[in-house]
Write an enzyme that holds these catalytic residues in place. Sequence first.
Site, PDB file in Angstrom:
ATOM      1  N   HIS A  56      -8.671  -1.104  -4.105  1.00  0.00           N
ATOM      2  CA  HIS A  56      -9.303  -0.239  -6.205  1.00  0.00           C
ATOM      3  C   HIS A  56      -9.093  -0.904  -7.078  1.00  0.00           C
ATOM      4  O   HIS A  56      -8.424  -2.181  -7.337  1.00  0.00           O
ATOM      5  CB  HIS A  56      -7.089  -0.073  -6.034  1.00  0.00           C
ATOM      6  CG  HIS A  56      -7.031   0.761  -4.318  1.00  0.00           C
ATOM      7  ND1 HIS A  56      -6.846   2.276  -5.066  1.00  0.00           N
ATOM      8  CD2 HIS A  56      -5.979   0.451  -3.956  1.00  0.00           C
ATOM      9  CE1 HIS A  56      -6.382   2.951  -3.692  1.00  0.00           C
ATOM     10  NE2 HIS A  56      -5.571   1.797  -2.945  1.00  0.00           N
ATOM     11  N   ASP A 278      -4.631  -3.367   0.462  1.00  0.00           N
ATOM     12  CA  ASP A 278      -4.244  -2.406  -0.236  1.00  0.00           C
ATOM     13  C   ASP A 278      -4.454  -3.203  -2.170  1.00  0.00           C
ATOM     14  O   ASP A 278      -3.500  -2.752  -2.513  1.00  0.00           O
ATOM     15  CB  ASP A 278      -2.623  -2.312  -0.188  1.00  0.00           C
ATOM     16  CG  ASP A 278      -2.775  -0.553  -1.172  1.00  0.00           C
ATOM     17  OD1 ASP A 278      -3.411   0.059  -1.941  1.00  0.00           O
ATOM     18  OD2 ASP A 278      -1.446   0.103  -0.886  1.00  0.00           O
TER      19      ASP A 278
END
Length: 331
Positions: A56, A278
Site C-alpha cells: 500500500h 502487506d
Amino acid sequence: MILLKNGRINQDNKLIKKDILIDEGKIVKIADEIKGEGIDLKGGYIVPGLTDIHVHFRSPGFEAKETILTGSKAAAKGGFTTVLTMPNLNPVPDCLEHLAVEEELIKKEAVIEVLPYASVTVGEKSTKVSDIDHLRSHTRFYSDDGVGFSNYDVLDEALANIAKYDLFIASHAEDKILRYAPAGEYEAVRREIEHARMNHVAYHFCHMSTKESFDAIRAAQKEGLQITCEVTPHHLFLNEKDIKNPNFKMNPPLRSKENQQETLKALLDGTACCIATDHAPHTLEEKSQEYDKCPNGIIGLETSAPLVYTNLVKTGIATLSQFEGRNPFQG
C-alpha cells in the site's frame, strides 16, 4: 558498466564469492575475480530483485501516510525491484480516468517497477463491477483489498471478466459479520473457493493466517483448482502474545501460536506460493492512538527479506534457493 566486487551469490544453496560485471542493465560476466575498479560489497549477499505482490503506497489520496516516491525507495532499500500497489486510494482506480491519476504519479516518482492493482468493484463497495473491459489494457491485476467481498452476485460478474481476459484477482477474504475473528477469514475463504470453482477462474487469497484457511486452500489445490495464497512476515514470525502496542495492530490480526505454526507450514509445503509484506503505513499520530482506535497496518518492505533470511535460512528451515524464489509474473 558496473562492477560488483567481493559479493557472494547462491550456487547449489551455498554462498560463493564472485565478482559480477553489469553492462546496460544486464549481467555480462560472473567470475571469481574481474579486474578493474568497482563497488566493494565486502562479502554481501547478491540476490535477484525481489517482488512483492501486496503493498500500500497510499498515493493518490493519502500522501501523509506514504507516497509512490517514499514507498518505492523503501522497497528498493529492502531489495525489491517490483511491487504491486493495492487500490484502496482516492480516487479508487475503478476506471481508466481514476487509474490514470496513479499511473502519472508512478511515472514521475517510482524508483523501481510499480504495477498498480485496479479495484474489482466501483469504489471497492461491492455494488457494481469496475470497468474491467477498459482497465485490462492498462493492468491485469485486480483486488478490493482492505475490504472483503459482500455481494457475491457482483463478484460472480467480475469473475466472468477475470476468467475471460485471463486476469489476476487477489482477495481480502473477510466475513462482514465475523470480521477479525479467525472464522471471519476462513468462512470467507471457503465461500470464495466455491465461487472460483463455479466460474472456472484462478483465484488468489491475500495474507492468509489461519489453519482452517490453509486446509481449505490445500484441499482445493489437491482437487486441481487454481487457488493460491500468500503469507506475511508478521504472521510467520509473530503471534498474539507478541502484541505490545498499536504498532502490532493489523488486519488480519496476529493469531494464536498454533496458527502461526500453520502459516509457516503452509509456506514450506507450498500451499502458500509467496511471502508478501502487506506494507501499510500510517502517520505517527494515527498509530499513537489507543489500540482500539488506531488503524490497521504496519510497514514491512525494508525488513521482510532480512527477517526471512535470519529466521528461515540461517536456521536451516529454508534453503537459499527457496529464499530467492522467482518472479511470479515471469516465465
